[in-house]
Design a protein around this motif. Structure first.
Motif, PDB file in Angstrom:
ATOM      1  N   MET A 100       0.855  -1.171   0.000  1.00  0.00           N
ATOM      2  CA  MET A 100       0.000   0.000   0.000  1.00  0.00           C
ATOM      3  C   MET A 100       0.905   1.239   0.000  1.00  0.00           C
ATOM      4  SD  MET A 100      -3.247   0.863   2.477  1.00  0.00           S
ATOM      5  CE  MET A 100      -3.901  -0.752   2.242  1.00  0.00           C
ATOM      6  N   PRO A 101       0.640   2.207  -0.881  1.00  0.00           N
ATOM      7  CA  PRO A 101       1.490   3.401  -0.936  1.00  0.00           C
ATOM      8  C   PRO A 101       1.302   4.307   0.284  1.00  0.00           C
ATOM      9  CG  PRO A 101      -0.280   3.548  -2.553  1.00  0.00           C
ATOM     10  CD  PRO A 101      -0.378   2.202  -1.928  1.00  0.00           C
ATOM     11  N   ARG A 102       2.343   5.070   0.565  1.00  0.00           N
ATOM     12  CA  ARG A 102       2.306   6.039   1.667  1.00  0.00           C
ATOM     13  C   ARG A 102       2.206   7.437   1.065  1.00  0.00           C
ATOM     14  NH1 ARG A 102       3.328   5.925   7.038  1.00  0.00           N
ATOM     15  NH2 ARG A 102       3.821   3.723   6.883  1.00  0.00           N
ATOM     16  N   PHE A 103       1.341   8.245   1.663  1.00  0.00           N
ATOM     17  CA  PHE A 103       1.131   9.622   1.213  1.00  0.00           C
ATOM     18  C   PHE A 103       1.447  10.576   2.354  1.00  0.00           C
ATOM     19  CE2 PHE A 103      -1.472   7.032  -1.530  1.00  0.00           C
ATOM     20  CZ  PHE A 103      -1.274   7.594  -2.785  1.00  0.00           C
ATOM     21  N   PHE A 104       2.060  11.704   1.992  1.00  0.00           N
ATOM     22  CA  PHE A 104       2.436  12.729   2.957  1.00  0.00           C
ATOM     23  C   PHE A 104       1.669  14.009   2.641  1.00  0.00           C
ATOM     24  CE2 PHE A 104       5.802   9.734   2.333  1.00  0.00           C
ATOM     25  CZ  PHE A 104       6.214   9.437   3.618  1.00  0.00           C
ATOM     26  N   PHE A 105       1.345  14.757   3.677  1.00  0.00           N
ATOM     27  CA  PHE A 105       0.523  15.958   3.532  1.00  0.00           C
ATOM     28  C   PHE A 105       1.291  17.168   4.061  1.00  0.00           C
ATOM     29  CE2 PHE A 105      -2.075  12.263   3.759  1.00  0.00           C
ATOM     30  CZ  PHE A 105      -3.076  12.469   2.819  1.00  0.00           C
ATOM     31  N   GLU A 106       1.383  18.207   3.248  1.00  0.00           N
ATOM     32  CA  GLU A 106       2.018  19.453   3.658  1.00  0.00           C
ATOM     33  C   GLU A 106       0.976  20.561   3.604  1.00  0.00           C
ATOM     34  OE1 GLU A 106       5.327  19.915   0.960  1.00  0.00           O
ATOM     35  OE2 GLU A 106       6.678  19.105   2.480  1.00  0.00           O
ATOM     36  N   PHE A 107       0.927  21.346   4.657  1.00  0.00           N
ATOM     37  CA  PHE A 107      -0.013  22.455   4.746  1.00  0.00           C
ATOM     38  C   PHE A 107       0.710  23.747   4.395  1.00  0.00           C
ATOM     39  CE2 PHE A 107      -1.703  19.109   7.261  1.00  0.00           C
ATOM     40  CZ  PHE A 107      -3.075  19.218   7.157  1.00  0.00           C
ATOM     41  N   TYR A 108       0.151  24.480   3.469  1.00  0.00           N
ATOM     42  CA  TYR A 108       0.724  25.743   3.018  1.00  0.00           C
ATOM     43  C   TYR A 108      -0.217  26.898   3.329  1.00  0.00           C
ATOM     44  CZ  TYR A 108       4.180  23.362   0.099  1.00  0.00           C
ATOM     45  OH  TYR A 108       5.226  22.600  -0.352  1.00  0.00           O
ATOM     46  N   GLU A 109       0.372  28.008   3.733  1.00  0.00           N
ATOM     47  CA  GLU A 109      -0.352  29.273   3.789  1.00  0.00           C
ATOM     48  C   GLU A 109       0.298  30.141   2.720  1.00  0.00           C
ATOM     49  OE1 GLU A 109      -1.698  32.830   6.811  1.00  0.00           O
ATOM     50  OE2 GLU A 109      -0.093  31.493   7.401  1.00  0.00           O
ATOM     51  N   ARG A 110      -0.461  30.405   1.704  1.00  0.00           N
ATOM     52  CA  ARG A 110       0.066  30.995   0.477  1.00  0.00           C
ATOM     53  C   ARG A 110       1.132  30.050  -0.044  1.00  0.00           C
ATOM     54  NH1 ARG A 110      -0.800  36.070   3.471  1.00  0.00           N
ATOM     55  NH2 ARG A 110      -2.741  36.887   2.636  1.00  0.00           N
ATOM     56  N   ARG A 111       2.379  30.431  -0.103  1.00  0.00           N
ATOM     57  CA  ARG A 111       3.431  29.531  -0.610  1.00  0.00           C
ATOM     58  C   ARG A 111       4.411  29.110   0.475  1.00  0.00           C
ATOM     59  NH1 ARG A 111       4.693  31.779  -6.646  1.00  0.00           N
ATOM     60  NH2 ARG A 111       2.544  31.652  -7.322  1.00  0.00           N
ATOM     61  N   ILE A 112       4.039  29.340   1.728  1.00  0.00           N
ATOM     62  CA  ILE A 112       4.916  29.023   2.851  1.00  0.00           C
ATOM     63  C   ILE A 112       4.435  27.741   3.516  1.00  0.00           C
ATOM     64  CG2 ILE A 112       5.770  29.827   5.086  1.00  0.00           C
ATOM     65  CD1 ILE A 112       5.178  32.698   4.045  1.00  0.00           C
ATOM     66  N   VAL A 113       5.337  26.774   3.690  1.00  0.00           N
ATOM     67  CA  VAL A 113       4.982  25.532   4.376  1.00  0.00           C
ATOM     68  C   VAL A 113       4.779  25.841   5.849  1.00  0.00           C
ATOM     69  CG1 VAL A 113       5.713  23.201   5.007  1.00  0.00           C
ATOM     70  CG2 VAL A 113       6.287  24.111   2.758  1.00  0.00           C
ATOM     71  N   ARG A 114       3.599  25.528   6.353  1.00  0.00           N
ATOM     72  CA  ARG A 114       3.283  25.776   7.764  1.00  0.00           C
ATOM     73  C   ARG A 114       3.348  24.498   8.591  1.00  0.00           C
ATOM     74  NH1 ARG A 114       4.262  30.884   8.789  1.00  0.00           N
ATOM     75  NH2 ARG A 114       3.137  32.256   7.384  1.00  0.00           N
TER      76      ARG A 114
END
Length: 66
Positions: free
Chosen positions: A1-15
């Protein structure tokens, strides 16, 4: 089963980054997980909390992003 990662951005900045990720069946399941995260985050606090400028980037363990 593949693993997925989630990144949260505010505008273009990784928060916030997700260093562990989630094992999910496919990209559709990762999309549903992202929607669930959005529901949880926006349910807390003020409706005008500034979420309009936020987005989630989904990255597969093989490096592909969506």
């Amino acid at each position: 089963m593949p693993r997925f990662f989630f990144e949260f951005y505010e505008r273009r900045i990784v928060r916030s980054s997700d260093p562990q990720g989630y094992e999910l069946a496919d990209l559709a399941a990762a999309h549903r997980q992202a929607l669930s995260m959005i529901d949880c985050l926006t349910a807390v606090g003020d409706d005008d909390a500034g979420w309009r400028d936020w987005s989630i980037r989904i990255a597969a363990s093989d490096g592909r992003t969506r």
